[in-house]
Design a protein around this motif. Structure first.
Motif, PDB file in Angstrom:
ATOM      1  N   ILE A  74      24.781 -72.250 -13.795  1.00 51.21           N
ATOM      2  CA  ILE A  74      23.722 -72.197 -12.779  1.00 51.21           C
ATOM      3  C   ILE A  74      24.243 -72.772 -11.458  1.00 51.21           C
ATOM      4  O   ILE A  74      24.014 -72.207 -10.387  1.00 51.21           O
ATOM      5  CB  ILE A  74      22.442 -72.922 -13.271  1.00 51.21           C
ATOM      6  CG1 ILE A  74      21.819 -72.116 -14.426  1.00 51.21           C
ATOM      7  CG2 ILE A  74      21.433 -73.106 -12.141  1.00 51.21           C
ATOM      8  CD1 ILE A  74      20.692 -72.808 -15.163  1.00 51.21           C
ATOM      9  N   LYS A  78      26.079 -68.394 -11.239  1.00 48.57           N
ATOM     10  CA  LYS A  78      26.272 -67.294 -12.199  1.00 48.57           C
ATOM     11  C   LYS A  78      24.998 -67.107 -13.023  1.00 48.57           C
ATOM     12  O   LYS A  78      24.207 -68.032 -13.165  1.00 48.57           O
ATOM     13  CB  LYS A  78      27.431 -67.630 -13.155  1.00 48.57           C
ATOM     14  CG  LYS A  78      28.790 -67.615 -12.474  1.00 48.57           C
ATOM     15  CD  LYS A  78      29.872 -67.978 -13.477  1.00 48.57           C
ATOM     16  CE  LYS A  78      31.236 -68.024 -12.793  1.00 48.57           C
ATOM     17  NZ  LYS A  78      32.218 -68.723 -13.627  1.00 48.57           N
ATOM     18  N   ILE A  79      24.869 -65.903 -13.568  1.00 50.33           N
ATOM     19  CA  ILE A  79      23.713 -65.631 -14.421  1.00 50.33           C
ATOM     20  C   ILE A  79      24.062 -66.068 -15.840  1.00 50.33           C
ATOM     21  O   ILE A  79      25.139 -65.771 -16.347  1.00 50.33           O
ATOM     22  CB  ILE A  79      23.348 -64.132 -14.383  1.00 50.33           C
ATOM     23  CG1 ILE A  79      22.760 -63.795 -13.001  1.00 50.33           C
ATOM     24  CG2 ILE A  79      22.344 -63.764 -15.470  1.00 50.33           C
ATOM     25  CD1 ILE A  79      22.482 -62.336 -12.763  1.00 50.33           C
ATOM     26  N   SER A  82      22.905 -63.229 -21.495  1.00 42.74           N
ATOM     27  CA  SER A  82      21.710 -62.881 -22.286  1.00 42.74           C
ATOM     28  C   SER A  82      21.709 -63.570 -23.638  1.00 42.74           C
ATOM     29  O   SER A  82      20.697 -64.102 -24.078  1.00 42.74           O
ATOM     30  CB  SER A  82      21.655 -61.367 -22.543  1.00 42.74           C
ATOM     31  OG  SER A  82      21.552 -60.680 -21.342  1.00 42.74           O
ATOM     32  N   THR A  85      20.340 -67.186 -23.689  1.00 42.42           N
ATOM     33  CA  THR A  85      18.877 -67.268 -23.571  1.00 42.42           C
ATOM     34  C   THR A  85      18.211 -66.752 -24.846  1.00 42.42           C
ATOM     35  O   THR A  85      17.252 -67.342 -25.348  1.00 42.42           O
ATOM     36  CB  THR A  85      18.395 -66.437 -22.357  1.00 42.42           C
ATOM     37  OG1 THR A  85      19.162 -66.816 -21.216  1.00 42.42           O
ATOM     38  CG2 THR A  85      16.928 -66.679 -22.062  1.00 42.42           C
ATOM     39  N   ARG A 108      14.837 -60.494 -17.813  1.00 43.71           N
ATOM     40  CA  ARG A 108      14.930 -60.460 -16.353  1.00 43.71           C
ATOM     41  C   ARG A 108      15.570 -59.182 -15.850  1.00 43.71           C
ATOM     42  O   ARG A 108      15.424 -58.819 -14.689  1.00 43.71           O
ATOM     43  CB  ARG A 108      15.778 -61.632 -15.845  1.00 43.71           C
ATOM     44  CG  ARG A 108      15.001 -62.910 -15.754  1.00 43.71           C
ATOM     45  CD  ARG A 108      15.851 -64.009 -15.168  1.00 43.71           C
ATOM     46  NE  ARG A 108      15.113 -65.256 -15.131  1.00 43.71           N
ATOM     47  CZ  ARG A 108      14.318 -65.618 -14.145  1.00 43.71           C
ATOM     48  NH1 ARG A 108      14.157 -64.830 -13.111  1.00 43.71           N
ATOM     49  NH2 ARG A 108      13.688 -66.759 -14.182  1.00 43.71           N
ATOM     50  N   ASN A 109      16.332 -58.539 -16.717  1.00 44.78           N
ATOM     51  CA  ASN A 109      16.980 -57.297 -16.296  1.00 44.78           C
ATOM     52  C   ASN A 109      17.192 -56.410 -17.527  1.00 44.78           C
ATOM     53  O   ASN A 109      16.904 -56.797 -18.648  1.00 44.78           O
ATOM     54  CB  ASN A 109      18.315 -57.592 -15.588  1.00 44.78           C
ATOM     55  CG  ASN A 109      19.218 -58.473 -16.430  1.00 44.78           C
ATOM     56  OD1 ASN A 109      19.305 -58.308 -17.640  1.00 44.78           O
ATOM     57  ND2 ASN A 109      19.879 -59.429 -15.800  1.00 44.78           N
ATOM     58  N   ASN A 112      19.375 -57.841 -20.347  1.00 48.70           N
ATOM     59  CA  ASN A 112      18.602 -58.801 -21.162  1.00 48.70           C
ATOM     60  C   ASN A 112      17.776 -58.057 -22.207  1.00 48.70           C
ATOM     61  O   ASN A 112      17.716 -58.439 -23.364  1.00 48.70           O
ATOM     62  CB  ASN A 112      17.569 -59.539 -20.289  1.00 48.70           C
ATOM     63  CG  ASN A 112      18.099 -60.769 -19.574  1.00 48.70           C
ATOM     64  OD1 ASN A 112      17.366 -61.374 -18.809  1.00 48.70           O
ATOM     65  ND2 ASN A 112      19.339 -61.139 -19.783  1.00 48.70           N
ATOM     66  N   ARG A 159      13.973 -64.298  -3.743  1.00 48.29           N
ATOM     67  CA  ARG A 159      13.488 -64.224  -5.122  1.00 48.29           C
ATOM     68  C   ARG A 159      12.711 -62.933  -5.377  1.00 48.29           C
ATOM     69  O   ARG A 159      12.816 -62.323  -6.428  1.00 48.29           O
ATOM     70  CB  ARG A 159      12.602 -65.443  -5.441  1.00 48.29           C
ATOM     71  CG  ARG A 159      13.426 -66.712  -5.652  1.00 48.29           C
ATOM     72  CD  ARG A 159      12.552 -67.948  -5.615  1.00 48.29           C
ATOM     73  NE  ARG A 159      11.688 -68.052  -6.775  1.00 48.29           N
ATOM     74  CZ  ARG A 159      10.549 -68.760  -6.794  1.00 48.29           C
ATOM     75  NH1 ARG A 159      10.151 -69.413  -5.712  1.00 48.29           N
ATOM     76  NH2 ARG A 159       9.825 -68.825  -7.875  1.00 48.29           N
ATOM     77  N   VAL A 162      15.315 -60.114  -5.739  1.00 48.99           N
ATOM     78  CA  VAL A 162      15.966 -60.178  -7.051  1.00 48.99           C
ATOM     79  C   VAL A 162      15.012 -59.640  -8.122  1.00 48.99           C
ATOM     80  O   VAL A 162      15.392 -58.854  -8.990  1.00 48.99           O
ATOM     81  CB  VAL A 162      16.398 -61.629  -7.384  1.00 48.99           C
ATOM     82  CG1 VAL A 162      16.788 -61.772  -8.841  1.00 48.99           C
ATOM     83  CG2 VAL A 162      17.563 -62.036  -6.488  1.00 48.99           C
ATOM     84  N   SER A 166      15.979 -56.352 -10.279  1.00 49.20           N
ATOM     85  CA  SER A 166      16.383 -56.513 -11.677  1.00 49.20           C
ATOM     86  C   SER A 166      15.265 -56.228 -12.680  1.00 49.20           C
ATOM     87  O   SER A 166      15.504 -55.650 -13.733  1.00 49.20           O
ATOM     88  CB  SER A 166      16.956 -57.911 -11.902  1.00 49.20           C
ATOM     89  OG  SER A 166      16.027 -58.877 -11.494  1.00 49.20           O
ATOM     90  N   SER A 167      14.039 -56.615 -12.344  1.00 50.26           N
ATOM     91  CA  SER A 167      12.967 -56.486 -13.349  1.00 50.26           C
ATOM     92  C   SER A 167      12.288 -55.125 -13.361  1.00 50.26           C
ATOM     93  O   SER A 167      11.767 -54.710 -14.391  1.00 50.26           O
ATOM     94  CB  SER A 167      11.902 -57.564 -13.133  1.00 50.26           C
ATOM     95  OG  SER A 167      12.474 -58.827 -13.347  1.00 50.26           O
TER      96      SER A 167
END
Length: 209
Positions: A74, A78-79, A82, A85, A108-109, A112, A159, A162, A166-167
């Motif tokens: 973080i 970086k993300i 998946s 999480t 989130r994407n 994921n 935000r 993003v 992504s979503s």
């Protein structure tokens, strides 16, 4: 595939498959009111609320090796992968006696989403999508005064961007499967919850009402 990791993955899959949890994904932009409505659903319908962000933060706080790795990623912008999480979500589902879960802020994407279904073998009952205009979310976030350092106008707009990039593919994917329940989240909290309630009330109860 005779590795320990493969065996563990298989064990988790079979345990989750036996548990057959009912999962609802909750998606919406920052400031769309997801948190408030999740709390209402928990109170009225007995779901357990799992926030992907909260689980990651709790893992960091625990000081575990995994937590340190997450924190470093973080920090570097970086993300978090998946799998990391998803493992935290699986663990939370298995350790909880409930069989009904709201998973908030995840997937989130698209990556994921595909990983969650592949690893857990679980497909959500439906996706609760809080649709709220950007201006309204902006107004809410700026008025929150919760001392969150990410609530300034530039960060808020980043935000939103993003979230949209992504979503939205995730929402489109589930929409093609007929699984998206879109809620007009710009309305007052009470009205929004009335619309939410209609989605969670079993059909037979609605008929009796």
């Amino acid at each position: 595939m005779g590795t320990v990791e493969a065996a563990t993955k298989q064990a988790i899959e079979s345990t989750l498959a036996q548990k057959k949890p009912k999962v609802v994904f909750v998606l919406g932009g920052p400031g769309s009111g997801k948190g408030t409505q999740c709390a209402n659903i928990v109170e009225h319908f007995g779901y357990t609320h799992l926030s992907a962000g909260d689980l990651l933060r709790a893992e960091i706080k625990s000081g575990s090796e995994n937590g340190t790795m997450i924190q470093n990623m973080i920090k570097e912008g970086k993300i978090v992968p998946s799998e990391v999480t998803i493992k935290l979500l699986e663990k939370a589902i298995l350790e909880n006696e409930n069989d009904k879960f709201l998973i908030d802020g995840f997937p989130r994407n698209e990556e994921n989403r595909a990983a969650f279904e592949a690893v857990t073998g679980i497909s959500p009952e439906f996706v609760l999508f809080f649709d709220c205009p950007e201006e309204e979310m902006e107004k809410r976030l700026l008025g929150r005064n919760q001392g969150r350092e990410d609530d300034n106008i530039d960060t808020i707009r980043k935000r939103f961007k993003v979230f949209l990039e992504s979503s939205l593919p995730v929402i489109e994917y589930y929409n093609s499967k007929g699984k998206v329940r879109k809620i007009d989240a710009a309305k007052p909290v009470g009205e929004v919850f009335e619309a939410v309630k209609a989605l969670f009330t079993p059909v037979d109860e609605k008929a009796a009402a």
